[in-house]
Motif scaffolding. Structure first.
Motif, PDB file in Angstrom:
ATOM      1  N   UNK A 107     -52.943 -35.570  -4.389  1.00  0.00           N
ATOM      2  CA  UNK A 107     -53.282 -35.220  -3.245  1.00  0.00           C
ATOM      3  C   UNK A 107     -52.764 -35.773  -1.902  1.00  0.00           C
ATOM      4  N   UNK A 108     -52.655 -35.309  -0.626  1.00  0.00           N
ATOM      5  CA  UNK A 108     -52.102 -36.004   0.475  1.00  0.00           C
ATOM      6  C   UNK A 108     -52.416 -35.167   1.557  1.00  0.00           C
ATOM      7  N   UNK A 109     -52.130 -35.796   2.704  1.00  0.00           N
ATOM      8  CA  UNK A 109     -52.289 -35.006   4.152  1.00  0.00           C
ATOM      9  C   UNK A 109     -51.298 -35.332   5.148  1.00  0.00           C
ATOM     10  N   UNK A 110     -51.023 -34.610   5.882  1.00  0.00           N
ATOM     11  CA  UNK A 110     -49.873 -34.493   6.949  1.00  0.00           C
ATOM     12  C   UNK A 110     -50.205 -34.107   8.411  1.00  0.00           C
ATOM     13  N   UNK A 111     -50.411 -35.220   9.264  1.00  0.00           N
ATOM     14  CA  UNK A 111     -50.732 -34.876  10.793  1.00  0.00           C
ATOM     15  C   UNK A 111     -49.457 -34.594  11.381  1.00  0.00           C
ATOM     16  N   UNK A 112     -49.194 -33.142  11.520  1.00  0.00           N
ATOM     17  CA  UNK A 112     -47.949 -32.842  12.115  1.00  0.00           C
ATOM     18  C   UNK A 112     -48.093 -32.844  13.607  1.00  0.00           C
ATOM     19  N   UNK A 113     -46.733 -33.256  14.246  1.00  0.00           N
ATOM     20  CA  UNK A 113     -46.577 -33.400  15.710  1.00  0.00           C
ATOM     21  C   UNK A 113     -45.280 -32.806  15.888  1.00  0.00           C
ATOM     22  N   UNK A 114     -45.228 -31.920  16.857  1.00  0.00           N
ATOM     23  CA  UNK A 114     -43.981 -31.020  17.275  1.00  0.00           C
ATOM     24  C   UNK A 114     -42.888 -30.708  16.291  1.00  0.00           C
TER      25      UNK A 114
END
Length: 310
Positions: free
Chosen positions: A201-208
């Motif tokens: 599993x994983x997570x990504x906090x996207x910006x721009x």
């Protein structure tokens, strides 16, 4: 490099030779250590991994204890703390690991990794923690890495969640133009046999993040939002962005596969007439007439397969 420490040997003239060594060292070449330590002196569960791995860089023994016996029911055990610097590890079932700095703690049934920084495959890692657990099924790796990562690297991860095979032809066609964000990935699996090490599993906090996706004219910009992913689904949490002058907020679940399945995607959007008309032209299930000008406020929930949404 050099070693210092103490050693005790008993049973030297008997059939029950026992050794106990306590040591520290200055930085040592990993390749030299690998070449001079006989495989038969390593614990059996460590020896197979040590033999297949290609290593480079330096290792320093901060504190270690080696105990062993010629008795087959006793064997050899290694316990200690080691520091790795400017190191490279390649192993058949995992991507290349380049370690700038990190600590390794060896225990009888596991090897723990802490405060690692470096590169995992092409992903820059600012912090990594994990362990190799030696159990009956074989050596099991559990590793979590964190770092600030370019968005196109994250898409590569999400398109290869199942043993290196693309999880979705659709995702493989996503073209990321730019963007950065904070990434966390949890890897797990057997180092030998089975499915190997996979993304649990994983997570990504996207910006721009700016990207092109199939069936959408013009780039999609994700200003901010959180994407959670696993082998089974992608979860979008409060994704805020725009396509041109059209604004949107998205939340929901997508299940990648040969056919992409959408599971209750909630969309709140303000669409300019040009983009709204493009949406209408690609869907025969929306019973609305095109707009000549202006904008439309949209609130919708989508479900079904991407090629037959409702």
């Amino acid at each position: 490099g050099s070693f210092s420490g103490n050693a005790n040997v008993t049973g030297l003239f008997a059939n029950d030779l026992t050794i106990f060594v306590s040591m520290t060292s200055t930085p040592l070449s990993l390749q030299t250590v690998q070449s001079v330590i006989p495989k038969k002196l390593l614990p059996l569960r460590v020896a197979s991994i040590w033999d297949e791995a290609n290593v480079d860089g330096t290792i320093q023994v901060m504190q270690a204890t080696i105990a062993g016996s010629t008795r087959t029911d006793v064997g050899i055990s290694v316990v200690g703390t080691f520091q790795l610097d400017q190191s490279l590890l390649t192993y058949p079932s995992i991507p290349d690991i380049k370690i700038v700095h990190g600590m390794m703690v060896v225990e009888p049934d596991r090897v723990r990794f802490a405060e690692f920084s470096g590169m995992y495959d092409d992903i820059s890692v600012q912090a990594a923690n994990g362990l190799i657990l030696f159990n009956e099924a074989g050596p099991w790796l559990d590793l979590e890495v964190r770092g600030k990562v370019l968005a196109h690297e994250v898409v590569k991860v999400m398109t290869s969640l199942s043993g290196g095979k693309p999880s979705s032809p659709y995702l493989s066609n996503v073209n990321v133009l730019e963007g950065m964000g904070d990434l966390r990935i949890h890897f797990a699996g057997l180092l030998e046999g089975g499915e190997g090490v996979v993304v649990a599993d994983g997570e990504y906090n996207a910006q721009g993040v700016m990207l092109h996706v199939p069936e959408v004219d013009g780039p999609i910009v994700i200003n901010k939002g959180r994407i959670l992913f696993s082998q089974y689904d992608l979860r979008f949490e409060d994704i805020i962005g725009n396509v041109g002058d059209s604004q949107f907020r998205v939340q929901g679940v997508v299940k990648p596969g040969v056919r992409v399945e959408i599971d209750r995607i909630n969309i709140h959007a303000t669409l300019q007439h040009v983009f709204f008309n493009q949406v209408l032209s690609k869907s025969s299930s929306i019973p609305l007439a095109p707009l000549a000008s202006g904008e439309v406020t949209l609130q919708a929930e989508l479900s079904g397969f991407l090629d037959s949404l409702k």
